[in-house]
Design a protein around this motif. Structure first.
Motif, PDB file in Angstrom:
ATOM      1  N   MET A   1       0.845  -1.177   0.000  1.00  0.00           N
ATOM      2  CA  MET A   1       0.000   0.000   0.000  1.00  0.00           C
ATOM      3  C   MET A   1       0.890   1.240   0.000  1.00  0.00           C
ATOM      4  O   MET A   1       1.936   1.260   0.642  1.00  0.00           O
ATOM      5  N   ASP A   2       0.459   2.252  -0.718  1.00  0.00           N
ATOM      6  CA  ASP A   2       1.156   3.524  -0.787  1.00  0.00           C
ATOM      7  C   ASP A   2       1.333   4.096   0.618  1.00  0.00           C
ATOM      8  O   ASP A   2       0.408   4.083   1.436  1.00  0.00           O
ATOM      9  N   VAL A   3       2.523   4.605   0.901  1.00  0.00           N
ATOM     10  CA  VAL A   3       2.841   5.135   2.230  1.00  0.00           C
ATOM     11  C   VAL A   3       1.904   6.289   2.590  1.00  0.00           C
ATOM     12  O   VAL A   3       1.467   6.403   3.739  1.00  0.00           O
ATOM     13  N   ARG A   4       1.570   7.138   1.622  1.00  0.00           N
ATOM     14  CA  ARG A   4       0.682   8.275   1.896  1.00  0.00           C
ATOM     15  C   ARG A   4      -0.719   7.799   2.250  1.00  0.00           C
ATOM     16  O   ARG A   4      -1.361   8.340   3.155  1.00  0.00           O
ATOM     17  N   VAL A   5      -1.193   6.780   1.556  1.00  0.00           N
ATOM     18  CA  VAL A   5      -2.516   6.222   1.850  1.00  0.00           C
ATOM     19  C   VAL A   5      -2.521   5.637   3.260  1.00  0.00           C
ATOM     20  O   VAL A   5      -3.441   5.891   4.047  1.00  0.00           O
TER      21      VAL A   5
END
Length: 185
Positions: A1-5
């Motif tokens: 999963m994207d770190v920002r998400v």
């Protein structure tokens, strides 16, 4: 999963838990959650369709964090495992929120997700550390029984007024799981 998400979801989960400590969950709005998390309302809806889903994710994360402290190979300790104590500490810190989840007006979807997460953790533990005590009983049946017993004792501990300490609650759960024999051998 994207770190920002992941960071945004974690912020939203933390915001919900913080607000639920201050007042009943029913009184907390999506706008307040978003503001506390430092995001806008549309960001909330990019990640969650409703508060209930956010709550289920937050409780999943707490159970997963406690499970992360379990050793790879499990030998039953003489007392409650530290992971159980940590999980009850989290519940104690968010007692009103958990009371609403377990109570008559609670969310069956959130409780079902919590139960499923704990059952998965129990299954993993049983697979990594088999015991002859459950020989001939399907793994899913044992995991459901352990989870149901543990959650039943947690609920009874949580609803007591005054609520005993986390250590007492953990001891009650542990003793209920060990049963009258007190040993896995």
């Amino acid at each position: 999963m994207d770190v920002r998400v992941e960071r945004t979801r974690r912020s939203l989960q933390d915001a919900l838990l913080d607000l639920a400590r201050e007042r009943p969950l029913d009184e907390v709005t999506v706008a307040e959650i978003a503001a506390r998390a430092g995001v806008n309302r549309s960001s909330f809806y990019q990640h969650y369709s409703e508060k209930e889903t956010l709550l289920a994710d937050a409780l999943d994360a707490a159970a997963e964090a406690a499970a992360a402290t379990l050793p790879g190979h499990y030998e039953p300790p003489s007392g409650p495992p530290q992971a159980l104590v940590q999980f009850l500490q989290h519940i104690d810190e968010h007692a009103e929120l958990y009371r609403s989840v377990f109570g008559g007006t609670g969310s069956t979807a959130v409780l079902a997700r919590l139960r499923a997460r704990i059952e998965a953790i129990v299954r993993e533990g049983l697979v990594s550390s088999p015991t002859p005590a459950y020989e001939g009983v399907p793994l899913d049946v044992i995991a459901a029984g352990i989870t149901g017993s543990a959650l039943g004792v947690v609920e009874a501990w949580l609803m007591r007024d005054p609520r005993p300490s986390v250590e007492v609650g953990a001891e009650w759960v542990w003793r209920a799981l060990l049963g009258p024999g007190g040993s896995w051998a």
